[in-house]
Design a protein around this motif. Structure first.
Motif, mmCIF file in Angstrom:
data_model
loop_
_atom_site.group_PDB
_atom_site.id
_atom_site.type_symbol
_atom_site.label_atom_id
_atom_site.label_comp_id
_atom_site.label_asym_id
_atom_site.label_seq_id
_atom_site.Cartn_x
_atom_site.Cartn_y
_atom_site.Cartn_z
ATOM 1 N N ARG A 195 26.852 2.361 80.185
ATOM 2 C CA ARG A 195 28.289 1.761 80.570
ATOM 3 C C ARG A 195 27.825 1.711 82.115
ATOM 4 O O ARG A 195 28.284 0.453 82.524
ATOM 5 C CB ARG A 195 29.296 3.079 80.246
ATOM 6 C CG ARG A 195 29.331 2.366 78.677
ATOM 7 C CD ARG A 195 30.989 3.168 78.418
ATOM 8 N NE ARG A 195 30.755 4.898 79.560
ATOM 9 C CZ ARG A 195 31.358 5.881 79.022
ATOM 10 N NH1 ARG A 195 31.027 5.727 77.318
ATOM 11 N NH2 ARG A 195 31.843 6.646 79.455
ATOM 12 N N ALA A 211 23.925 4.838 66.297
ATOM 13 C CA ALA A 211 24.434 6.287 67.910
ATOM 14 C C ALA A 211 23.228 6.969 67.535
ATOM 15 O O ALA A 211 22.694 7.394 68.425
ATOM 16 C CB ALA A 211 25.156 7.292 67.251
ATOM 17 N N THR A 240 18.797 2.021 73.031
ATOM 18 C CA THR A 240 19.931 1.819 73.694
ATOM 19 C C THR A 240 20.372 2.056 75.466
ATOM 20 O O THR A 240 20.227 0.782 76.850
ATOM 21 C CB THR A 240 21.384 1.370 73.319
ATOM 22 O OG1 THR A 240 21.314 0.858 71.851
ATOM 23 C CG2 THR A 240 22.503 0.429 74.772
ATOM 24 N N GLU A 241 19.910 3.359 75.694
ATOM 25 C CA GLU A 241 20.179 3.621 77.116
ATOM 26 C C GLU A 241 18.767 3.419 78.418
ATOM 27 O O GLU A 241 18.784 2.610 79.321
ATOM 28 C CB GLU A 241 20.069 4.795 77.224
ATOM 29 C CG GLU A 241 20.885 5.783 78.568
ATOM 30 C CD GLU A 241 20.822 6.954 78.772
ATOM 31 O OE1 GLU A 241 20.626 7.683 79.324
ATOM 32 O OE2 GLU A 241 21.800 7.882 77.671
ATOM 33 N N ARG A 300 30.968 0.656 74.813
ATOM 34 C CA ARG A 300 30.424 2.346 73.659
ATOM 35 C C ARG A 300 29.705 2.631 74.226
ATOM 36 O O ARG A 300 29.197 3.686 73.251
ATOM 37 C CB ARG A 300 30.587 0.734 71.900
ATOM 38 C CG ARG A 300 31.728 0.446 71.988
ATOM 39 C CD ARG A 300 31.541 -0.023 70.925
ATOM 40 N NE ARG A 300 32.071 -1.318 70.157
ATOM 41 C CZ ARG A 300 32.791 -1.959 68.479
ATOM 42 N NH1 ARG A 300 31.519 -1.925 68.053
ATOM 43 N NH2 ARG A 300 33.492 -2.294 68.944
ATOM 44 N N GLY A 301 28.930 2.327 75.434
ATOM 45 C CA GLY A 301 27.757 3.013 75.576
ATOM 46 C C GLY A 301 27.846 4.515 75.970
ATOM 47 O O GLY A 301 29.186 4.613 76.577
ATOM 48 N N SER A 302 26.801 4.956 76.246
ATOM 49 C CA SER A 302 26.745 6.409 76.659
ATOM 50 C C SER A 302 26.901 5.571 78.194
ATOM 51 O O SER A 302 26.792 4.976 79.013
ATOM 52 C CB SER A 302 25.564 6.476 77.154
ATOM 53 O OG SER A 302 24.780 6.374 77.550
ATOM 54 N N GLY A 303 27.328 7.481 78.705
ATOM 55 C CA GLY A 303 28.300 6.763 80.518
ATOM 56 C C GLY A 303 27.028 6.031 81.688
ATOM 57 O O GLY A 303 27.245 5.605 81.979
ATOM 58 N N ARG A 304 25.555 6.306 81.737
ATOM 59 C CA ARG A 304 24.548 5.665 82.371
ATOM 60 C C ARG A 304 24.635 4.715 82.122
ATOM 61 O O ARG A 304 24.682 3.708 82.570
ATOM 62 C CB ARG A 304 23.480 6.449 82.430
ATOM 63 C CG ARG A 304 23.727 8.278 82.982
ATOM 64 C CD ARG A 304 22.462 8.756 83.289
ATOM 65 N NE ARG A 304 21.931 9.605 81.584
ATOM 66 C CZ ARG A 304 20.898 10.307 81.786
ATOM 67 N NH1 ARG A 304 20.354 11.194 82.554
ATOM 68 N NH2 ARG A 304 20.791 10.755 79.861
ATOM 69 N N ALA A 322 20.803 4.987 70.156
ATOM 70 C CA ALA A 322 21.658 5.638 71.578
ATOM 71 C C ALA A 322 20.220 5.619 72.494
ATOM 72 O O ALA A 322 20.905 5.261 73.551
ATOM 73 C CB ALA A 322 21.984 6.611 71.458
ATOM 74 N N ALA A 323 19.697 6.082 72.436
ATOM 75 C CA ALA A 323 18.275 6.742 73.581
ATOM 76 C C ALA A 323 17.810 5.448 73.836
ATOM 77 O O ALA A 323 17.485 4.898 74.965
ATOM 78 C CB ALA A 323 17.097 7.421 72.835
#
Length: 528
Positions: A474, A426, A432-433, A468-472, A429-430
């Motif tokens: 995904r 986690a 990944t995004e 599993r990713g963040s909203g944007r 996450a940044a």
């Protein structure tokens, strides 16, 4: 009657001239010189980023006049470079619109226009003191010569819009971006002066400023050291002082010390400039006062702490939209790329932030691509070096056709898919995004992307992000998966064309296979 007794018919065809010839069109406002108001024949970009007719700039220089433009800005004529991109665009527009190509205007005709715009002598003495001081402050600048520049002709797109193929594909909220440089948190004989120099835009300068100017201009190194240390301290915490002291007289005095051979003087002079740059009202003023060439020299070869502050100053100044193009035109991009490899963490962080903001402008994105920066940036992402921030620079670069092509040529798909495959926690996450955003930027209108993504086994990685990713992240992963499943529909929608069109242009898929078939000609030839 003809000789054979038959009637002779005379047939005429009437051609409607209005329908056979294109009607001349009014040229776009970007094609008109702000001074002469005529179609530009020899466009040049000045240091502050605006484009003028070359003769208009020469007349203003000869007359010592700086016009105030319709948007309220005043240009900086200290550096002038030919704008070959705009010249070619205007020429093509003339051909398509049936308009005669423009010729450079007569010097005398432009001179009449400029003299009409100049204030009367009495008014000039009363109201134009700051302009003349600003022009005087540019005298010490070394000449800067460039071969060409790209200019944006249309309105800038929303930098966080993702529905257009030419939009920047960064996350809708930019960076956990600081608005102040990293370096800002660190603690680190008599001179005759003309009366006009000791005036601020609102009147005579304060006693505090006068003392500082006298010491800054002293020939004694100890006086200079005391002045820059004092200036750094009082501008570090006092917002009112940062605004009140940012005058042409003090900036001119400070600029002369930026390149000092004495470490204490240079370090504190650049640190003081960082403090001044924190105020929005000062940012454009500093760039137009001619500091960028000196900051570039310091960033390249200054004392280590001064290099940190130079990177911080360029980042802070790049936050203002009016400065972005000028900073790129004046040559800051390559030194900032070099600074990404600096031993100083502060210099690296602030250089990355500066490049992020500068690449929000298309002309700077094109310059970085031509510098061969894309392979270097991708290698930094792969190694985890400043990955999150470097990815945001790549997101900006992917907003343009040149950037997308360079990223595909440099095996950007394989690189970013590999980073996504390794990011499991986690805490990442940044990264990944931003990886997904950069891939999404490359996917627009590109059949090559689709082939390369399949080669890199991107489907399984994107499916995991979709789940599993963040909203944007995904949403972008979902769109890319839909595009890859849809055959050619998504590509056609974004201007990608068909496979046959791709093959006919000589860009067959086999040329861009990931792995052993890499295009070695795209390797970075610039040492950063």
């Amino acid at each position: 009657m003809g000789g054979n007794g038959r009637p002779r018919w005379k047939i005429s065809f009437h051609r409607n001239s209005s329908s056979s010839k294109p009607q001349p069109k009014d040229p776009p406002v970007e094609f008109l010189c702000p001074i002469s108001r005529s179609l530009i024949a020899e466009p040049v970009v000045v240091a502050s980023g605006q484009t003028f007719e070359s003769v208009s700039v020469q007349v203003c220089r000869d007359l010592g006049f700086t016009p105030k433009l319709e948007d309220g800005s005043t240009p900086n004529f200290s550096a002038v470079i030919p704008n070959l991109a705009l010249k070619s665009t205007i020429s093509n527009w003339c051909v398509k619109s049936g308009v005669e190509k423009p010729h450079p205007p007569e010097y005398s005709s432009v001179e009449r226009i400029v003299r009409t715009a100049m204030p009367s002598p009495r008014r000039e003495n009363q109201e134009s003191v700051s302009d003349r001081e600003l022009l005087k402050a540019m005298v010490d600048n070394p000449p800067v010569i460039f071969s060409h520049a790209a200019t944006e002709l249309g309105p800038q797109a929303n930098p966080f819009q993702t529905s257009s193929s030419d939009s920047v594909c960064c996350p809708e909220t930019p960076l956990p971006l600081a608005t102040r440089p990293t370096c800002y948190s660190s603690s680190s004989s008599s001179v005759e002066i003309n009366d006009n120099e000791l005036r601020s835009p609102i009147g005579p300068i304060s006693e505090e400023e006068e003392k500082l100017v006298l010491k800054l201009r002293s020939d004694e190194v100890s006086e200079q050291e005391g002045a820059v240390v004092s200036l750094r301290n009082i501008t570090k915490t006092r917002e009112d002082t940062r605004i009140s002291l940012c005058t042409p007289a003090l900036l001119s005095s400070l600029r002369s010390l930026i390149l000092s051979e004495h470490p204490v003087v240079q370090v504190n002079a650049v640190a003081s400039l960082v403090n001044f740059s924190l105020e929005k009202s000062n940012k454009v003023k500093i760039v137009r006062s001619g500091f960028i060439p000196s900051l570039i020299v310091v960033l390249k070869s200054g004392f280590p702490e001064a290099q940190e502050h130079a990177a911080g100053a360029l980042f802070s100044l790049a936050l203002d939209d009016e400065n972005k193009m000028a900073i790129g035109v004046l040559g800051a991009l390559e030194p900032l790329m070099n600074a990404l490899r600096s031993e100083s963490e502060r210099a690296r962080q602030d250089s990355a932030l500066a490049l992020y903001h500068l690449t929000l402008v298309q002309s700077n994105r094109v310059k970085l691509v031509k510098l061969g920066a894309v392979p270097t940036l991708l290698s930094m992402v792969k190694s985890g070096d400043l990955a999150s921030r470097v990815l945001l620079i790549l997101c900006n670069i992917a907003a343009g056709t040149e950037g997308r092509t360079a990223m595909l040529d440099a095996n950007g798909v394989e690189c970013l898919v590999g980073v996504l495959r390794e990011n499991k926690s986690a805490a990442e996450a940044a990264t990944t995004e931003h990886c997904v955003a950069a891939l999404y930027g490359m996917s627009h209108g590109s059949l090559r992307f689709k082939a390369l993504a399949k080669e890199a086994r991107a489907v399984e990685v994107l499916r995991e992000v979709e789940e599993r990713g963040s909203g944007r992240a995904r949403e972008k992963a979902k769109r890319m998966l839909q595009m890859m499943r849809a055959g050619g529909e998504e590509d056609d929608e974004n201007g990608g064309g068909s496979d046959e069109a791709l093959d006919s242009s000589g860009l067959g898929r086999t040329r861009f296979r990931v792995g052993g078939g890499r295009n070695v000609s795209t390797a970075n030839t610039t040492s950063f």
